[in-house]
Scaffold this active site. Sequence first.
Site, PDB file in Angstrom:
ATOM      1  N   GLU A 198      15.998  -6.026 -41.769  1.00 53.07           N
ATOM      2  CA  GLU A 198      14.740  -6.113 -40.843  1.00 53.07           C
ATOM      3  C   GLU A 198      14.045  -5.100 -41.589  1.00 53.07           C
ATOM      4  O   GLU A 198      14.528  -3.823 -42.205  1.00 53.07           O
ATOM      5  CB  GLU A 198      15.047  -6.039 -39.536  1.00 53.07           C
ATOM      6  N   ARG A 255      24.758  -8.114 -37.695  1.00 53.30           N
ATOM      7  CA  ARG A 255      24.413  -9.267 -36.889  1.00 53.30           C
ATOM      8  C   ARG A 255      24.046 -10.426 -38.019  1.00 53.30           C
ATOM      9  O   ARG A 255      24.327 -11.602 -37.164  1.00 53.30           O
ATOM     10  CB  ARG A 255      23.387  -8.872 -36.042  1.00 53.30           C
ATOM     11  N   HIS A 262      16.298 -11.367 -40.502  1.00 58.69           N
ATOM     12  CA  HIS A 262      15.793 -10.996 -39.281  1.00 58.69           C
ATOM     13  C   HIS A 262      14.364 -11.570 -38.850  1.00 58.69           C
ATOM     14  O   HIS A 262      13.563 -12.065 -39.833  1.00 58.69           O
ATOM     15  CB  HIS A 262      16.031  -9.541 -39.212  1.00 58.69           C
ATOM     16  N   ARG A 271      17.398 -16.740 -38.501  1.00 55.47           N
ATOM     17  CA  ARG A 271      17.414 -15.754 -38.030  1.00 55.47           C
ATOM     18  C   ARG A 271      18.879 -15.747 -37.275  1.00 55.47           C
ATOM     19  O   ARG A 271      19.321 -16.532 -36.619  1.00 55.47           O
ATOM     20  CB  ARG A 271      16.290 -15.640 -36.807  1.00 55.47           C
ATOM     21  N   HIS A 272      19.332 -14.202 -37.199  1.00 56.70           N
ATOM     22  CA  HIS A 272      20.803 -14.173 -36.541  1.00 56.70           C
ATOM     23  C   HIS A 272      20.734 -14.265 -35.156  1.00 56.70           C
ATOM     24  O   HIS A 272      19.463 -14.699 -34.543  1.00 56.70           O
ATOM     25  CB  HIS A 272      21.103 -12.427 -36.783  1.00 56.70           C
TER      26      HIS A 272
END
Length: 214
Positions: free
Chosen positions: A87, A63, A155, A13-14
């Site tokens: 996302e 992101r 995401h 995940r970012h």
Amino acid sequence: MSARSGRRIVLWRHGQTSWNLESRFQGTIDIELTEVGVAQARRAARLLASLGPDAVISSDLRRTRATAAELAAVSGLPVSYDAGLRESYAGDWQGLTHAEIEDRFGEQYAAWKRGEPVRRGGGELETEVADRAAPVVREAVEKLPADGLLVVVSHGGTIRTTIGRLLGLAPESWEALGSVSNCCWSVLGESPRGWRLLEHNAGSLPEPVIGDDV
């Protein structure tokens, strides 16, 4: 985790964004990392690079691109970007805090929390997110050598639905996987029975599996 045998997928995940701090639903809105988020990505990238990844793919939002760039810098690997890893699109929910969503869309929000199929704010179903994201991951991992490692930068919601789809879990049970924190990751490993969840929401290097369940 045992020594490399079979392909592995790291779903990463970012890093932190300002909207994460505000508990604001981001969805597909293109939010940048905070300074803390960049530092999180830099630290995690050093750990993930030590695993010897063979390929890196990423959502094309800023992101995730910034997070993936830190791994590219230390590993020397190119990053392939795919909108299929974005996302979940959440329509009218996007940009609202969870409290605001609950206030304005109370019944819909409660149904989503119960694991029912909901078009959040008129957006995508979670199964539709998996429909677009899981094939991107499958296609990338099939290009790896027999013991290859793929890093997928994505995401929280997309990671959860992709894991659920790859493990063959029923969609109503995907919520049981729990969330992934900023710049943490989950690891899937190939086995004779299909994909297995080896690590979830990890922030340190995986530990070897010792015992009868190897």
